[in-house]
Design a protein around this motif. Structure first.
Motif, PDB file in Angstrom:
ATOM      1  N   LEU A  32       0.838  -1.202   0.000  1.00 31.12           N
ATOM      2  CA  LEU A  32       0.000   0.000   0.000  1.00 31.12           C
ATOM      3  C   LEU A  32       0.873   1.252   0.000  1.00 31.12           C
ATOM      4  CD1 LEU A  32      -2.737   1.390   0.171  1.00 31.12           C
ATOM      5  CD2 LEU A  32      -2.689   1.059   2.657  1.00 31.12           C
ATOM      6  N   PHE A  33       1.911   1.256   0.840  1.00 26.35           N
ATOM      7  CA  PHE A  33       2.841   2.386   0.870  1.00 26.35           C
ATOM      8  C   PHE A  33       3.494   2.602  -0.499  1.00 26.35           C
ATOM      9  CE2 PHE A  33       7.299   3.710   1.252  1.00 26.35           C
ATOM     10  CZ  PHE A  33       7.146   4.948   1.870  1.00 26.35           C
ATOM     11  N   LEU A  34       3.914   1.514  -1.128  1.00 23.86           N
ATOM     12  CA  LEU A  34       4.548   1.612  -2.442  1.00 23.86           C
ATOM     13  C   LEU A  34       3.559   2.071  -3.504  1.00 23.86           C
ATOM     14  CD1 LEU A  34       6.781  -1.607  -2.390  1.00 23.86           C
ATOM     15  CD2 LEU A  34       7.504   0.760  -2.025  1.00 23.86           C
ATOM     16  N   ALA A  35       2.303   1.646  -3.377  1.00 30.07           N
ATOM     17  CA  ALA A  35       1.285   2.061  -4.346  1.00 30.07           C
ATOM     18  C   ALA A  35       1.032   3.563  -4.281  1.00 30.07           C
ATOM     19  CB  ALA A  35      -0.021   1.297  -4.088  1.00 30.07           C
ATOM     20  N   VAL A  36       1.194   4.148  -3.094  1.00 25.26           N
ATOM     21  CA  VAL A  36       1.007   5.588  -2.936  1.00 25.26           C
ATOM     22  C   VAL A  36       2.202   6.364  -3.471  1.00 25.26           C
ATOM     23  CG1 VAL A  36       0.756   7.454  -1.230  1.00 25.26           C
ATOM     24  CG2 VAL A  36      -0.548   5.331  -0.953  1.00 25.26           C
ATOM     25  N   THR A  37       3.416   5.846  -3.253  1.00 24.78           N
ATOM     26  CA  THR A  37       4.626   6.631  -3.531  1.00 24.78           C
ATOM     27  C   THR A  37       5.274   6.355  -4.883  1.00 24.78           C
ATOM     28  OG1 THR A  37       5.928   4.955  -2.343  1.00 24.78           O
ATOM     29  CG2 THR A  37       5.180   6.871  -1.077  1.00 24.78           C
ATOM     30  N   VAL A  38       5.331   5.095  -5.298  1.00 25.74           N
ATOM     31  CA  VAL A  38       6.150   4.722  -6.453  1.00 25.74           C
ATOM     32  C   VAL A  38       5.673   5.347  -7.761  1.00 25.74           C
ATOM     33  CG1 VAL A  38       6.811   2.774  -7.933  1.00 25.74           C
ATOM     34  CG2 VAL A  38       7.124   2.624  -5.455  1.00 25.74           C
ATOM     35  N   PRO A  39       4.350   5.403  -8.047  1.00 24.68           N
ATOM     36  CA  PRO A  39       3.950   5.909  -9.374  1.00 24.68           C
ATOM     37  C   PRO A  39       4.525   7.272  -9.724  1.00 24.68           C
ATOM     38  CG  PRO A  39       2.082   4.872  -8.298  1.00 24.68           C
ATOM     39  CD  PRO A  39       3.177   4.908  -7.278  1.00 24.68           C
ATOM     40  N   TRP A  40       4.463   8.245  -8.796  1.00 26.88           N
ATOM     41  CA  TRP A  40       4.996   9.561  -9.138  1.00 26.88           C
ATOM     42  C   TRP A  40       6.509   9.543  -9.232  1.00 26.88           C
ATOM     43  CZ3 TRP A  40       8.198  13.070  -6.444  1.00 26.88           C
ATOM     44  CH2 TRP A  40       8.399  14.289  -7.134  1.00 26.88           C
ATOM     45  N   PHE A  41       7.194   8.890  -8.272  1.00 19.98           N
ATOM     46  CA  PHE A  41       8.657   8.861  -8.305  1.00 19.98           C
ATOM     47  C   PHE A  41       9.166   8.156  -9.564  1.00 19.98           C
ATOM     48  CE2 PHE A  41       8.298   9.574  -3.661  1.00 19.98           C
ATOM     49  CZ  PHE A  41       9.191  10.628  -3.542  1.00 19.98           C
ATOM     50  N   LEU A  42       8.504   7.097  -9.962  1.00 24.21           N
ATOM     51  CA  LEU A  42       8.916   6.388 -11.175  1.00 24.21           C
ATOM     52  C   LEU A  42       8.662   7.233 -12.415  1.00 24.21           C
ATOM     53  CD1 LEU A  42       9.960   3.792 -12.477  1.00 24.21           C
ATOM     54  CD2 LEU A  42       7.600   2.937 -12.490  1.00 24.21           C
ATOM     55  N   THR A  43       7.492   7.859 -12.465  1.00 27.61           N
ATOM     56  CA  THR A  43       7.138   8.659 -13.636  1.00 27.61           C
ATOM     57  C   THR A  43       8.069   9.849 -13.814  1.00 27.61           C
ATOM     58  OG1 THR A  43       4.807   8.044 -13.350  1.00 27.61           O
ATOM     59  CG2 THR A  43       5.279   9.928 -14.777  1.00 27.61           C
ATOM     60  N   ILE A  44       8.342  10.582 -12.729  1.00 27.51           N
ATOM     61  CA  ILE A  44       9.202  11.761 -12.859  1.00 27.51           C
ATOM     62  C   ILE A  44      10.643  11.356 -13.150  1.00 27.51           C
ATOM     63  CG2 ILE A  44       9.761  11.993 -10.388  1.00 27.51           C
ATOM     64  CD1 ILE A  44       9.570  15.033 -10.789  1.00 27.51           C
ATOM     65  N   SER A  45      11.080  10.191 -12.636  1.00 26.15           N
ATOM     66  CA  SER A  45      12.447   9.729 -12.909  1.00 26.15           C
ATOM     67  C   SER A  45      12.604   9.340 -14.375  1.00 26.15           C
ATOM     68  CB  SER A  45      12.789   8.542 -12.012  1.00 26.15           C
ATOM     69  OG  SER A  45      12.795   8.924 -10.655  1.00 26.15           O
ATOM     70  N   LEU A  46      11.574   8.710 -14.953  1.00 29.64           N
ATOM     71  CA  LEU A  46      11.634   8.357 -16.371  1.00 29.64           C
ATOM     72  C   LEU A  46      11.577   9.593 -17.253  1.00 29.64           C
ATOM     73  CD1 LEU A  46       9.261   5.232 -16.387  1.00 29.64           C
ATOM     74  CD2 LEU A  46      11.768   5.242 -16.570  1.00 29.64           C
ATOM     75  N   LYS A  47      10.815  10.582 -16.802  1.00 26.46           N
ATOM     76  CA  LYS A  47      10.660  11.808 -17.586  1.00 26.46           C
ATOM     77  C   LYS A  47      11.869  12.726 -17.441  1.00 26.46           C
ATOM     78  CE  LYS A  47       7.207  15.412 -18.431  1.00 26.46           C
ATOM     79  NZ  LYS A  47       5.895  15.978 -18.011  1.00 26.46           N
ATOM     80  N   ASN A  48      12.516  12.675 -16.264  1.00 26.65           N
ATOM     81  CA  ASN A  48      13.662  13.543 -15.968  1.00 26.65           C
ATOM     82  C   ASN A  48      14.791  12.689 -15.398  1.00 26.65           C
ATOM     83  OD1 ASN A  48      12.230  16.435 -16.128  1.00 26.65           O
ATOM     84  ND2 ASN A  48      10.899  15.068 -14.949  1.00 26.65           N
ATOM     85  N   PRO A  49      15.711  12.197 -16.234  1.00 27.00           N
ATOM     86  CA  PRO A  49      16.744  11.271 -15.778  1.00 27.00           C
ATOM     87  C   PRO A  49      17.631  11.821 -14.646  1.00 27.00           C
ATOM     88  CG  PRO A  49      16.634  11.297 -18.169  1.00 27.00           C
ATOM     89  CD  PRO A  49      15.762  12.417 -17.691  1.00 27.00           C
ATOM     90  N   ASP A  50      17.739  13.147 -14.525  1.00 27.57           N
ATOM     91  CA  ASP A  50      18.596  13.713 -13.482  1.00 27.57           C
ATOM     92  C   ASP A  50      17.858  13.891 -12.145  1.00 27.57           C
ATOM     93  OD1 ASP A  50      17.000  15.554 -14.771  1.00 27.57           O
ATOM     94  OD2 ASP A  50      18.361  17.237 -14.439  1.00 27.57           O
TER      95      ASP A  50
END
Length: 275
Positions: free
Chosen positions: A171-189
């Motif tokens: 549940l914790f990962l479901a709340v946090t991972v989507p945004w962190f993963l998306t922004i990391s893929l969109k902005n490699p730095d």
């Protein structure tokens, strides 16, 4: 404002430059408020003020749940009449929203410990996720440290099994991972800047240029907790004088909460008053 203008709800911007210093949740709340009320001072401050009010109500509910209505009432009254909390609930800074999610997570976890209600534990994990989306890794480090210390020092080892960790972590990962993963893929730095520079370098080095004395937060805390600072020794005395074991555990949990937060930030090489 720039999120609404650009339609980009993933990457925060400041003056049209990528802004990776903090996570996204507070920006989403402000953008939603702007959409509802227009771009004005009221709309900018509304989410922070609302979450400040909800923090007071959560403190009241927690006091009622673990003590009685009198404790809940005076706990809420003390909080709303505390200088630092009053200020951070009026300024558009992320410390107020973070305080709400962080506090609610610990309130719910402790009530779950007392009642063994699964939903309390699961809601606590979701709140920790929201705390991470508000201010970063301290959203899981601080509550984890406090809960871990409580379990260790009270030898409540069974709480680890009762806390629904198997459901809580996903549940914790479901709340946090989507945004962190998306922004990391969109902005490699993003990953290096946010996690390495804004967390570890800021905490462990002088990189942020905000050094202060080791007792800085003790002094700031005494000032921000005014006028109730003088009563803290009485609460410590009351904890040691308490005879009932269950009530002692409540006191113990609450004192661990503020002491460990104070110690944690005192070790940080970067210090700012709202911390």
């Amino acid at each position: 404002r720039e999120m609404l203008e650009s339609g980009d709800l993933i990457t925060p911007h400041l003056n049209y430059v990528d802004y990776f210093e903090k996570p996204v949740l507070s920006y989403w709340l402000t953008a939603a408020s702007f959409r509802l009320f227009g771009q004005n001072e009221f709309a900018a401050r509304f989410p922070v003020a609302l979450l400040g009010l909800l923090t007071v109500l959560a403190a009241y509910a927690f006091g009622c749940a673990v003590f009685d209505r009198k404790a809940g009432f005076f706990g809420a009254l003390v909080l709303i009449a505390t200088a630092g909390f009053f200020l951070t609930s009026r300024y558009l800074v992320i410390d107020g929203p973070f305080t709400f999610f962080f506090s609610l997570a610990l309130f719910l976890f402790f009530i779950g410990y007392r009642t063994d209600r699964a939903w309390c534990f699961l809601a606590a994990y979701a709140c920790m996720g929201c705390a991470v989306l508000t201010k970063g890794l301290i959203g899981i480090i601080l509550p984890g440290m406090i809960i871990g210390a409580f379990i260790t020092l009270t030898r409540e080892w069974k709480l680890i099994g009762r806390a629904r960790v198997g459901w809580g972590i996903p549940l914790f990962l479901a709340v946090t991972v989507p945004w962190f993963l998306t922004i990391s893929l969109k902005n490699p730095d993003f990953f290096e800047f946010f996690f390495i520079r804004e967390h570890f370098q800021r905490f462990l080095t002088k990189a942020a240029g905000r050094e202060a004395h080791a007792l800085y937060f003790l002094m700031i805390g005494a000032l921000f907790f005014f006028p109730w600072t003088f009563f803290v020794p009485l609460t410590v005395k009351a904890a040691f004088a308490e005879k009932a074991s269950e009530t002692r555990k409540i006191w113990f949990f609450l004192h661990l909460w503020w002491i460990l937060v104070l110690v944690f930030f005192s070790f940080s090489r970067s210090k700012l008053p709202p911390y």
